[in-house]
Design a protein around this motif. Structure first.
Motif, PDB file in Angstrom:
ATOM      1  N   GLU A 175      -7.223   2.329   9.101  1.00  0.00           N
ATOM      2  CA  GLU A 175      -8.101   2.482   7.949  1.00  0.00           C
ATOM      3  C   GLU A 175      -7.964   3.881   7.345  1.00  0.00           C
ATOM      4  O   GLU A 175      -7.952   4.042   6.124  1.00  0.00           O
ATOM      5  N   LYS A 176      -7.839   4.884   8.212  1.00  0.00           N
ATOM      6  CA  LYS A 176      -7.702   6.243   7.710  1.00  0.00           C
ATOM      7  C   LYS A 176      -6.369   6.443   6.995  1.00  0.00           C
ATOM      8  O   LYS A 176      -6.305   7.095   5.940  1.00  0.00           O
ATOM      9  N   LEU A 202      -4.664   4.147   5.464  1.00  0.00           N
ATOM     10  CA  LEU A 202      -4.772   3.445   4.181  1.00  0.00           C
ATOM     11  C   LEU A 202      -5.595   4.245   3.175  1.00  0.00           C
ATOM     12  O   LEU A 202      -5.262   4.299   1.989  1.00  0.00           O
ATOM     13  N   LEU A 203      -6.675   4.878   3.648  1.00  0.00           N
ATOM     14  CA  LEU A 203      -7.491   5.703   2.762  1.00  0.00           C
ATOM     15  C   LEU A 203      -6.678   6.876   2.221  1.00  0.00           C
ATOM     16  O   LEU A 203      -6.776   7.209   1.030  1.00  0.00           O
ATOM     17  N   TYR A 212      -1.116   9.694  -9.595  1.00  0.00           N
ATOM     18  CA  TYR A 212      -1.293   9.096 -10.920  1.00  0.00           C
ATOM     19  C   TYR A 212      -1.882  10.113 -11.900  1.00  0.00           C
ATOM     20  O   TYR A 212      -1.389  10.259 -13.033  1.00  0.00           O
ATOM     21  N   GLN A 221      -3.465   6.924   1.760  1.00  0.00           N
ATOM     22  CA  GLN A 221      -2.517   6.407   0.772  1.00  0.00           C
ATOM     23  C   GLN A 221      -3.198   6.172  -0.574  1.00  0.00           C
ATOM     24  O   GLN A 221      -2.614   6.421  -1.631  1.00  0.00           O
ATOM     25  N   VAL A 222      -4.444   5.695  -0.534  1.00  0.00           N
ATOM     26  CA  VAL A 222      -5.194   5.485  -1.778  1.00  0.00           C
ATOM     27  C   VAL A 222      -5.443   6.818  -2.485  1.00  0.00           C
ATOM     28  O   VAL A 222      -5.234   6.959  -3.697  1.00  0.00           O
ATOM     29  N   LEU A 223      -5.884   7.826  -1.711  1.00  0.00           N
ATOM     30  CA  LEU A 223      -6.164   9.140  -2.292  1.00  0.00           C
ATOM     31  C   LEU A 223      -4.891   9.774  -2.849  1.00  0.00           C
ATOM     32  O   LEU A 223      -4.904  10.357  -3.945  1.00  0.00           O
ATOM     33  N   ASP A 226       2.788  13.401   2.935  1.00  0.00           N
ATOM     34  CA  ASP A 226       2.382  12.030   3.211  1.00  0.00           C
ATOM     35  C   ASP A 226       3.458  11.311   4.024  1.00  0.00           C
ATOM     36  O   ASP A 226       3.140  10.556   4.962  1.00  0.00           O
ATOM     37  N   GLY A 266      -2.236   8.166  -3.874  1.00  0.00           N
ATOM     38  CA  GLY A 266      -1.858   7.407  -5.061  1.00  0.00           C
ATOM     39  C   GLY A 266      -2.651   7.823  -6.290  1.00  0.00           C
ATOM     40  O   GLY A 266      -2.076   7.992  -7.376  1.00  0.00           O
ATOM     41  N   ILE A 267      -3.959   8.004  -6.127  1.00  0.00           N
ATOM     42  CA  ILE A 267      -4.797   8.448  -7.246  1.00  0.00           C
ATOM     43  C   ILE A 267      -4.376   9.848  -7.697  1.00  0.00           C
ATOM     44  O   ILE A 267      -4.249  10.128  -8.898  1.00  0.00           O
TER      45      ILE A 267
END
Length: 330
Positions: free
Chosen positions: A21-22, A24-25, A35, A27-29, A74, A31-32
């Motif tokens: 979960e960490k 994945l979190l 972007y 990767q989301v951060l 990353d 990615g944002i």
């Protein structure tokens, strides 16, 4: 024994799920972050006024370098999580780039503070000091100074290990380059020198701009106070950037105490001291700078903001026309 084994299996499964979960979190951060940075880089490249202004050029350098650093760190985080080994020579190149990129941003922040000092305290000399030639020299100085520590580290590491060692595989980590204690001490001394110089620059520019704000007229107070707030934000961003250099040594001490605490600390370190400082640059220049914000908003909404504003203005004109004609018609 069976109960103990079952309990340990449950703990391992829960721990692995939490780590997933960490990851994945993160990767989301990331990615944002990438972007937003890509959008700001696109905005910078589209306007010639930004490409010829020293302030925005330094800002764009932080965007480019932070984006590359975020991608590399990353990848290193994922490689460490999955324990993926690579040869030592690519690992040395990888660590060199990460160390170089992590130093470029703090040095660029110090240069941005000096640029604000010249713009506010020496406005007449600002065009000459910020000429394209001096700009290129300043960028070259930043790149050269930021390569001193990683070059020293890689050269020292290669000279200390046997040649056959470089042909082995390892789970790449920057801390593994420091094979002897004196390398850690030398690294700390160089980082302390960097920090001291940049701290002096921050204090000098803040005090100088503060004095200029006190002596400025009412028309110029707004710009000088905005410059002061920018310096404070740069100082906070610089503090977070420099704190990441201390964290690896804290991590090694925590690893000797508790492995789970080490994992949690490394995760927090990645979020707080690596991602967070890099998110402040878009906040400082992308939202606080009016000129950049207008252009950024235009491209972020694919030009629809102009259409909406024109429609609202036309409706406002019609409404005012009807309001004026109403009493005459009655």
């Amino acid at each position: 024994m069976q109960n103990d084994t079952g309990s340990n299996a449950v703990i391992v499964n829960y721990f692995s799920r939490t780590l997933n979960e960490k990851i994945l979190l993160v990767q989301v951060l990331v990615g944002i972050f990438l972007y937003v940075n890509s959008l700001m880089i696109f905005t910078f490249l589209k306007k010639e006024a930004f490409r010829t202004d020293t302030r925005y050029i330094l800002f764009a350098q932080t965007l480019f370098m932070d984006s590359f650093l975020m991608i590399l760190t990353d990848l290193a985080l994922i490689g460490n999580y999955f324990q993926f080994p690579i040869p030592w020579i690519p690992c040395c190149v990888f660590c060199f780039l990460m160390s170089w990129l992590s130093l470029v941003t703090p040095l660029t922040l110090a240069a941005m503070c000096l640029e604000r000092y010249v713009a506010i305290c020496m406005p007449l000399q600002h065009p000459d000091i910020s000429s394209p030639r001096n700009r290129r020299r300043g960028l070259a100085i930043i790149w050269v100074i930021s390569t001193l520590l990683p070059t020293f580290t890689v050269v020292s590491f290669i000279s200390l290990v046997p040649p056959t060692f470089l042909l082995t595989y390892v789970v790449c980590s920057n801390e593994m380059m420091y094979v002897q204690a004196w390398l850690n001490h030398a690294r700390n001394a160089i980082l302390l020198l960097y920090f001291s110089v940049m701290f002096i620059i921050i204090v000098f520019t803040y005090v100088s701009i503060f004095k200029a704000a006190q002596a400025a007229s009412s028309d110029n107070k707004k710009s000088t106070h905005k410059g002061l707030r920018t310096i404070i934000l740069h100082a906070f961003q610089l503090l977070l950037c420099l704190a990441q250099f201390v964290c690896p040594f804290v991590e090694m001490a925590i690893l000797k105490i508790d492995f789970m605490l080490f994992i949690n600390f490394r995760y927090s370190h990645f979020i707080v001291f690596l991602i967070a400082p890099r998110c402040l640059s878009p906040l400082i220049y992308g939202l606080r700078d009016e000129k950049f914000y207008v252009v950024l908003r235009h491209y972020a909404f694919f030009g629809l903001d102009t259409v909406v504003l024109s429609l609202l203005s036309s409706e406002n004109i019609k409404f005012r026309g009807r309001a004026k004609m109403g009493p005459l018609q009655s």
